[in-house]
Design a protein around this motif. Sequence first.
Motif, PDB file in Angstrom:
ATOM      1  N   PHE A  32      39.325  92.978  68.597  1.00  0.00           N
ATOM      2  CA  PHE A  32      39.009  91.904  69.544  1.00  0.00           C
ATOM      3  C   PHE A  32      39.953  91.931  70.737  1.00  0.00           C
ATOM      4  CE2 PHE A  32      37.075  90.672  65.631  1.00  0.00           C
ATOM      5  CZ  PHE A  32      35.892  90.074  66.019  1.00  0.00           C
ATOM      6  N   LEU A  33      41.249  92.173  70.474  1.00  0.00           N
ATOM      7  CA  LEU A  33      42.249  92.143  71.552  1.00  0.00           C
ATOM      8  C   LEU A  33      42.011  93.261  72.558  1.00  0.00           C
ATOM      9  CD1 LEU A  33      45.378  91.342  69.336  1.00  0.00           C
ATOM     10  CD2 LEU A  33      44.352  89.821  71.039  1.00  0.00           C
ATOM     11  N   SER A  34      41.584  94.440  72.059  1.00  0.00           N
ATOM     12  CA  SER A  34      41.420  95.569  72.975  1.00  0.00           C
ATOM     13  C   SER A  34      40.208  95.361  73.897  1.00  0.00           C
ATOM     14  CB  SER A  34      41.277  96.874  72.191  1.00  0.00           C
ATOM     15  OG  SER A  34      40.185  96.775  71.329  1.00  0.00           O
ATOM     16  N   LYS A  35      39.234  94.559  73.445  1.00  0.00           N
ATOM     17  CA  LYS A  35      38.043  94.335  74.286  1.00  0.00           C
ATOM     18  C   LYS A  35      38.255  93.199  75.278  1.00  0.00           C
ATOM     19  CE  LYS A  35      34.738  95.783  70.801  1.00  0.00           C
ATOM     20  NZ  LYS A  35      34.150  95.213  69.609  1.00  0.00           N
ATOM     21  N   ASN A  36      39.274  92.353  75.024  1.00  0.00           N
ATOM     22  CA  ASN A  36      39.466  91.160  75.865  1.00  0.00           C
ATOM     23  C   ASN A  36      40.954  90.985  76.199  1.00  0.00           C
ATOM     24  OD1 ASN A  36      39.714  88.644  76.961  1.00  0.00           O
ATOM     25  ND2 ASN A  36      38.393  87.626  75.457  1.00  0.00           N
ATOM     26  N   PRO A  37      41.369  91.466  77.380  1.00  0.00           N
ATOM     27  CA  PRO A  37      42.806  91.472  77.725  1.00  0.00           C
ATOM     28  C   PRO A  37      43.448  90.088  77.807  1.00  0.00           C
ATOM     29  CG  PRO A  37      41.464  92.466  79.495  1.00  0.00           C
ATOM     30  CD  PRO A  37      40.519  92.062  78.410  1.00  0.00           C
ATOM     31  N   ASP A  76      45.030  87.835  73.928  1.00  0.00           N
ATOM     32  CA  ASP A  76      46.378  87.785  73.346  1.00  0.00           C
ATOM     33  C   ASP A  76      47.111  86.527  73.828  1.00  0.00           C
ATOM     34  OD1 ASP A  76      48.469  89.617  71.829  1.00  0.00           O
ATOM     35  OD2 ASP A  76      49.499  88.752  73.565  1.00  0.00           O
ATOM     36  N   GLY A  77      47.052  86.294  75.139  1.00  0.00           N
ATOM     37  CA  GLY A  77      47.707  85.113  75.721  1.00  0.00           C
ATOM     38  C   GLY A  77      47.115  83.817  75.193  1.00  0.00           C
ATOM     39  N   LYS A  78      45.795  83.798  75.038  1.00  0.00           N
ATOM     40  CA  LYS A  78      45.134  82.587  74.523  1.00  0.00           C
ATOM     41  C   LYS A  78      45.587  82.312  73.089  1.00  0.00           C
ATOM     42  CE  LYS A  78      40.901  82.783  77.268  1.00  0.00           C
ATOM     43  NZ  LYS A  78      39.576  83.368  77.316  1.00  0.00           N
ATOM     44  N   TRP A  79      45.607  83.342  72.278  1.00  0.00           N
ATOM     45  CA  TRP A  79      46.013  83.149  70.870  1.00  0.00           C
ATOM     46  C   TRP A  79      47.485  82.733  70.767  1.00  0.00           C
ATOM     47  CZ3 TRP A  79      43.423  87.902  67.941  1.00  0.00           C
ATOM     48  CH2 TRP A  79      42.052  87.657  67.849  1.00  0.00           C
ATOM     49  N   ARG A  80      48.332  83.347  71.617  1.00  0.00           N
ATOM     50  CA  ARG A  80      49.756  82.961  71.617  1.00  0.00           C
ATOM     51  C   ARG A  80      49.914  81.475  71.913  1.00  0.00           C
ATOM     52  NH1 ARG A  80      53.746  87.054  73.041  1.00  0.00           N
ATOM     53  NH2 ARG A  80      52.767  89.077  72.836  1.00  0.00           N
ATOM     54  N   ALA A  81      49.109  81.005  72.889  1.00  0.00           N
ATOM     55  CA  ALA A  81      49.242  79.612  73.349  1.00  0.00           C
ATOM     56  C   ALA A  81      48.740  78.611  72.301  1.00  0.00           C
ATOM     57  CB  ALA A  81      48.469  79.433  74.653  1.00  0.00           C
ATOM     58  N   GLN A  82      48.075  79.131  71.255  1.00  0.00           N
ATOM     59  CA  GLN A  82      47.485  78.208  70.270  1.00  0.00           C
ATOM     60  C   GLN A  82      48.418  77.862  69.116  1.00  0.00           C
ATOM     61  OE1 GLN A  82      43.670  79.921  69.200  1.00  0.00           O
ATOM     62  NE2 GLN A  82      42.927  79.748  71.289  1.00  0.00           N
ATOM     63  N   ASN A  83      49.654  78.364  69.149  1.00  0.00           N
ATOM     64  CA  ASN A  83      50.606  77.909  68.118  1.00  0.00           C
ATOM     65  C   ASN A  83      51.961  77.640  68.761  1.00  0.00           C
ATOM     66  OD1 ASN A  83      52.693  80.087  67.508  1.00  0.00           O
ATOM     67  ND2 ASN A  83      50.818  81.290  67.321  1.00  0.00           N
ATOM     68  N   PRO A  84      52.717  76.694  68.193  1.00  0.00           N
ATOM     69  CA  PRO A  84      53.982  76.283  68.822  1.00  0.00           C
ATOM     70  C   PRO A  84      55.033  77.384  68.870  1.00  0.00           C
ATOM     71  CG  PRO A  84      53.590  75.089  66.749  1.00  0.00           C
ATOM     72  CD  PRO A  84      52.364  75.865  67.028  1.00  0.00           C
ATOM     73  N   THR A  85      54.899  78.421  68.038  1.00  0.00           N
ATOM     74  CA  THR A  85      55.860  79.528  68.052  1.00  0.00           C
ATOM     75  C   THR A  85      55.593  80.455  69.249  1.00  0.00           C
ATOM     76  OG1 THR A  85      55.853  79.350  65.653  1.00  0.00           O
ATOM     77  CG2 THR A  85      56.908  81.290  66.539  1.00  0.00           C
TER      78      THR A  85
END
Length: 292
Positions: free
Chosen positions: A237-242, A245-254
């Motif tokens: 999924f990450l390789s098809k949508n640059p 990664d940023g969206k997923w990172r932003a979805q957790n407090p870590t």
Amino acid sequence: MASVSTVSAILSGHATPDPSDVLSMFALPGRVALVTGGVRGIGLEIALAYAEAGATVYCLDLPAHPSEDFIKVQAHVAALPALSIGILKGAKRRLEYTSCDVTHQKEMWAVVERIAEKEGRIDVCLCNAGVLHAADVLEYPAEDWQKIHDVNINGVLFTAQAAGRQMVKRNTRGSIITVASISGHCTNQGMQWTAYNTSKAAVLQMTRSLACELAPKGIRVNSISPGYVYTGMTKEFLSKNPTLDGKWRAQNPTGRLANPEELRGAALFLASDASSYCNGSDILVDGGHCAW
Ligand SMILES: NC(=O)c1ccc[n+]([C@@H]2O[C@H](COP(=O)([O-])OP(=O)(O)OC[C@H]3O[C@@H](n4cnc5c(N)ncnc54)[C@H](O)[C@@H]3O)[C@@H](O)[C@H]2O)c1
């Protein structure tokens, strides 16, 4: 259960002065572990952790022959020096590979029976094999829906059955661990993963049911729910949508995704005597994703 210097052992004068005592609760000396989906990703990482902890580990996966990556990890384990101290003294660490399909119930039972006969026991089973597919929920093709559930639900049950049958037959106080997901707890924002999410919620409930039914037989069953982890599964999924990664990172407090090795601690805890009173539990390893 390994003997440890508990407070009551100290107070009754039975404690031994071994500074590695508390760590010995996490060791798997002489134990035999199964890991499905063990040729790569989270499965291979946890298989390595179990081997380092003293177990003989059988990785079960689809390919007829293991990958080059697996063979490298297997060679690393074979070259680990024999430990000469503490609870791991003389423990043989070994990684084996067996090809099988978790969706075939009788095949799973037979494969695991053969391993149990060869090794004399099955102590730990990580039901980890899983698949992920995305589709618009109103168009979700029946065959893709079925495939996800065959692997992620039926496969977990057939694996747990295969291991549990051998644990009961050999009177082993075993530990079965299923790999669920944050997707069983909440819906992945922006992802069309209804089949996957449904399957992981089923894994959580199956784990509790197995835990209740198998506890009288001396078997504990618990689950791990990872958040987003960098593996082949997410790479697709990450390789098809640059921007993903940023969206997923932003979805957790870590503020980041996990690496597979960050699942080792929870997986070893649940496999070992350190978790002797955990049954029907789920451990979220998600950087706080579900805390938000
Ligand atoms: N990567 C993540 O972000 C993430 C997050 C939460 C949960 N999980 C779960 O963790 C587990 C491992 O995922 P991963 O990220 O390492 O994925 P992965 O795709 O790298 O590994 C999955 C493994 O399962 C095997 N497999 C698939 N179908 C099989 C079958 N029918 N029989 C036997 N083996 C089969 C595959 O060949 C593969 O080696 C899965 O259950 C997944 O749902 C992953």
